[in-house]
Design a protein around this motif. Sequence first.
Motif, PDB file in Angstrom:
ATOM      1  N   VAL A 195       0.859  -1.179   0.000  1.00 26.60           N
ATOM      2  CA  VAL A 195       0.000   0.000   0.000  1.00 26.60           C
ATOM      3  C   VAL A 195       0.894   1.228   0.000  1.00 26.60           C
ATOM      4  CG1 VAL A 195      -1.789   1.265   1.241  1.00 26.60           C
ATOM      5  CG2 VAL A 195      -1.825  -1.227   1.216  1.00 26.60           C
ATOM      6  N   LEU A 196       0.682   2.132  -0.986  1.00 24.72           N
ATOM      7  CA  LEU A 196       1.543   3.292  -1.173  1.00 24.72           C
ATOM      8  C   LEU A 196       0.847   4.564  -0.704  1.00 24.72           C
ATOM      9  CD1 LEU A 196       2.801   2.560  -4.813  1.00 24.72           C
ATOM     10  CD2 LEU A 196       3.715   1.687  -2.654  1.00 24.72           C
ATOM     11  N   ALA A 197       1.650   5.510  -0.236  1.00 21.13           N
ATOM     12  CA  ALA A 197       1.124   6.851   0.056  1.00 21.13           C
ATOM     13  C   ALA A 197       0.825   7.549  -1.271  1.00 21.13           C
ATOM     14  CB  ALA A 197       2.136   7.643   0.865  1.00 21.13           C
ATOM     15  N   ARG A 198      -0.333   8.227  -1.327  1.00 23.12           N
ATOM     16  CA  ARG A 198      -0.719   8.895  -2.576  1.00 23.12           C
ATOM     17  C   ARG A 198      -0.562  10.408  -2.514  1.00 23.12           C
ATOM     18  NH1 ARG A 198      -6.581   6.581  -3.489  1.00 23.12           N
ATOM     19  NH2 ARG A 198      -6.558   6.641  -1.191  1.00 23.12           N
ATOM     20  N   LEU A 199      -0.112  10.941  -1.392  1.00 18.58           N
ATOM     21  CA  LEU A 199       0.176  12.366  -1.288  1.00 18.58           C
ATOM     22  C   LEU A 199       1.209  12.583  -0.206  1.00 18.58           C
ATOM     23  CD1 LEU A 199      -2.701  14.254   0.557  1.00 18.58           C
ATOM     24  CD2 LEU A 199      -2.098  11.878   0.916  1.00 18.58           C
ATOM     25  N   ALA A 200       1.809  13.783  -0.226  1.00 22.77           N
ATOM     26  CA  ALA A 200       2.811  14.109   0.774  1.00 22.77           C
ATOM     27  C   ALA A 200       2.128  14.462   2.088  1.00 22.77           C
ATOM     28  CB  ALA A 200       3.671  15.265   0.287  1.00 22.77           C
ATOM     29  N   GLY A 201       2.709  14.001   3.185  1.00 20.94           N
ATOM     30  CA  GLY A 201       2.143  14.300   4.489  1.00 20.94           C
ATOM     31  C   GLY A 201       2.883  13.572   5.587  1.00 20.94           C
ATOM     32  N   LYS A 202       2.259  13.522   6.743  1.00 19.49           N
ATOM     33  CA  LYS A 202       2.835  12.864   7.903  1.00 19.49           C
ATOM     34  C   LYS A 202       1.924  11.724   8.328  1.00 19.49           C
ATOM     35  CE  LYS A 202       4.796  15.383  10.971  1.00 19.49           C
ATOM     36  NZ  LYS A 202       5.035  16.359  12.063  1.00 19.49           N
ATOM     37  N   MET A 203       2.530  10.553   8.588  1.00 20.00           N
ATOM     38  CA  MET A 203       1.736   9.407   9.020  1.00 20.00           C
ATOM     39  C   MET A 203       1.043   9.743  10.342  1.00 20.00           C
ATOM     40  SD  MET A 203       1.909   7.183   6.696  1.00 20.00           S
ATOM     41  CE  MET A 203       0.794   6.180   7.652  1.00 20.00           C
ATOM     42  N   VAL A 220     -10.260   0.998   7.257  1.00 20.79           N
ATOM     43  CA  VAL A 220      -9.170   1.976   7.188  1.00 20.79           C
ATOM     44  C   VAL A 220      -7.865   1.306   7.607  1.00 20.79           C
ATOM     45  CG1 VAL A 220      -8.284   4.166   8.044  1.00 20.79           C
ATOM     46  CG2 VAL A 220     -10.729   3.884   7.636  1.00 20.79           C
ATOM     47  N   LEU A 221      -6.878   1.371   6.715  1.00 19.52           N
ATOM     48  CA  LEU A 221      -5.566   0.804   7.003  1.00 19.52           C
ATOM     49  C   LEU A 221      -4.595   1.850   7.550  1.00 19.52           C
ATOM     50  CD1 LEU A 221      -5.017  -1.401   3.818  1.00 19.52           C
ATOM     51  CD2 LEU A 221      -5.807  -2.154   6.063  1.00 19.52           C
ATOM     52  N   ALA A 222      -4.703   3.097   7.053  1.00 15.37           N
ATOM     53  CA  ALA A 222      -3.765   4.145   7.464  1.00 15.37           C
ATOM     54  C   ALA A 222      -4.392   5.511   7.209  1.00 15.37           C
ATOM     55  CB  ALA A 222      -2.449   4.019   6.704  1.00 15.37           C
ATOM     56  N   ALA A 271       6.216   2.070   7.507  1.00 14.33           N
ATOM     57  CA  ALA A 271       6.437   3.418   8.027  1.00 14.33           C
ATOM     58  C   ALA A 271       5.934   3.441   9.465  1.00 14.33           C
ATOM     59  CB  ALA A 271       5.716   4.463   7.178  1.00 14.33           C
ATOM     60  N   GLU A 272       6.235   4.508  10.174  1.00 14.78           N
ATOM     61  CA  GLU A 272       5.825   4.645  11.565  1.00 14.78           C
ATOM     62  C   GLU A 272       4.998   5.907  11.734  1.00 14.78           C
ATOM     63  OE1 GLU A 272       6.230   2.496  13.951  1.00 14.78           O
ATOM     64  OE2 GLU A 272       7.427   1.097  12.742  1.00 14.78           O
ATOM     65  N   PRO A 273       4.042   5.924  12.685  1.00  9.71           N
ATOM     66  CA  PRO A 273       3.271   7.151  12.954  1.00  9.71           C
ATOM     67  C   PRO A 273       4.210   8.317  13.274  1.00  9.71           C
ATOM     68  CG  PRO A 273       2.267   5.287  14.063  1.00  9.71           C
ATOM     69  CD  PRO A 273       3.569   4.794  13.506  1.00  9.71           C
ATOM     70  N   GLY A 274       3.912   9.465  12.667  1.00 10.03           N
ATOM     71  CA  GLY A 274       4.757  10.644  12.832  1.00 10.03           C
ATOM     72  C   GLY A 274       5.806  10.795  11.757  1.00 10.03           C
ATOM     73  N   GLU A 275       5.994   9.792  10.925  1.00  6.40           N
ATOM     74  CA  GLU A 275       7.011   9.841   9.867  1.00  6.40           C
ATOM     75  C   GLU A 275       6.465  10.566   8.653  1.00  6.40           C
ATOM     76  OE1 GLU A 275       9.735   6.744   7.199  1.00  6.40           O
ATOM     77  OE2 GLU A 275       8.470   6.011   8.834  1.00  6.40           O
ATOM     78  N   ASN A 276       7.285  11.435   8.062  1.00  5.35           N
ATOM     79  CA  ASN A 276       6.896  12.126   6.830  1.00  5.35           C
ATOM     80  C   ASN A 276       7.021  11.176   5.644  1.00  5.35           C
ATOM     81  OD1 ASN A 276       6.392  14.675   8.035  1.00  5.35           O
ATOM     82  ND2 ASN A 276       8.589  15.126   8.032  1.00  5.35           N
ATOM     83  N   VAL A 277       6.026  11.220   4.779  1.00  2.00           N
ATOM     84  CA  VAL A 277       6.026  10.354   3.598  1.00  2.00           C
ATOM     85  C   VAL A 277       5.759  11.195   2.358  1.00  2.00           C
ATOM     86  CG1 VAL A 277       5.307   8.298   4.854  1.00  2.00           C
ATOM     87  CG2 VAL A 277       3.568   9.811   3.918  1.00  2.00           C
ATOM     88  N   MET A 278       6.215  10.658   1.229  1.00  2.00           N
ATOM     89  CA  MET A 278       6.008  11.298  -0.066  1.00  2.00           C
ATOM     90  C   MET A 278       5.151  10.396  -0.943  1.00  2.00           C
ATOM     91  SD  MET A 278       7.499  14.188   0.110  1.00  2.00           S
ATOM     92  CE  MET A 278       7.514  14.680  -1.622  1.00  2.00           C
TER      93      MET A 278
END
Length: 373
Positions: free
Chosen positions: A75-83, A99-101, A196-203
Motif C-alpha cells: 500500500v503506497l502513500a498517494r500524497l505528501a504528508g505525515k503518518m 481503514v488501514l492508514a 512506516a511509523e506514525p509521525g514519519e513524513n512520507v512522499m
Amino acid sequence: MTQKHLLQKSKLVSAYKLSPHILALFVFFSSCTSSPPAAEPIRPLAVRTTQLRTGPIRETLRYVGTVHSQNEINVLARLAGKMEEFPIAEGEAAREGSVLARIAAPETGARVSRLRADVSRVREESVFLCQQADIDKELARSDTIPRVKADGSRQKCTSSRAALKAARAGLRELKVLAGNTVELAPFDGKVLKWLAEPGENVMPGRPILILGDEPLEVRVGVHEKDVSAGIGKGTIAILSPEHSSPLRSEVSFAALMATGLSRMFEIRIPLKEEDAALFRHGMSVDVAFVLNEKQEAVMVPVNAVKKTDPGMGIFVVRDDVARWKKVEPSIREKGWIAIEADLNDGDRVVVSNLDMLRDGMAVYPVSSEGNAP
C-alpha cells in the motif's frame, strides 16, 4: 642322482678334460638343482557388492522458495504528508473497505477551504452577471440601450458560468486528493508489516504497509535453463518445511518473462489450507521440482554402472562368479540410478574393481552393507 646321469656327466668331463676338483663341484651343484614348481591356483578377485533396490525414484531440481500470500500488495502513500495512525496493527485481520492508514496533510485541507470560498464567490458573480444580462436584454428590446451592450452582458454571463463550472471541478479534484489521506483495504486480508511509523513524513509513492490475504503460496526464482528443462505450470513440486514431513503440490503459475541479470522466472506453488499452519510469511522453503519419477523402479548404485563401447552394464554375482548384464539407465537420485535389465530378485551388484572384472571371472564378494552376502 641316477647312474645314467653320472655316466653322461663323466663323458662331458672327459670330453673337455676337466680336473677332478672341477668335476666334484659340478656334480655337487647338479645334485642341488630342484624340479620346476607346480602352477599356483588362480585366486578369486575380492569385490564389494550391494543388494538391488526396488521402489520409487525421482529426478528433481532443487531450489529455495519464500512463503507469500497469493494476493499480496504494498500500500503506497498517494500524497505528501505525515503518518497519522495505523488503525490495524501488524498481524490483525482487515476487512475490505476498512481503514488501514491515515496521513495528515493540513495544507490540503487549507486548499480545500480556499477553493470552496472561490466557488462561492464565482457563483455569486455569475448570478449577478446573468441577472444583469436579462435586464439588458429587455432594455435592448425597447431600444433603451444599444443591442451591442445587451450582447456584451450576455457574454459576461456565459463566461461567469464557465468560470463557476471550472471552480467546482477544481474543488472536486482537490476533495479527491484530500481523500487520499485515508487508505482503505481493497480486499479481506491481514496487515503483514508496517513500512512506516506514525509521525514519519512520507512522499507520494512511498510504501507504507504490506497487505496479504489468507491463502498462501511459495514463490521461487528459477533459472532459464531449468525452465527449459521442463519446470512450468503443472510441474509436481515437493516442499520440505522444517520439522515436518514433505508436502506434495503443483506449480500454478510460471512467469512468461525472465527478470534480472540472472534471467530468473518466477514460479508460484499454492499451499493447501490444511498445510498453511506450517508456514509463516517470508519463511524459506526447500523445493524439489520433479522432472521425472517412477513408482516401482529397480535401482543400483551409480558407481555399479560401467560404460563400455557396446553399451552400459553392471556385474552381478551369482555362485561367486561375476556375470555381465547390459542395462538401460534412466532416473538418478541420491547416488542411485534406475535401470532396465534382466535381473533376478536378490541379485547383488559389484560396486568396486569394475575395471579388473571380466564376464565369468571368479570373485570373492564382500558386502558393502557390512554383512555377508
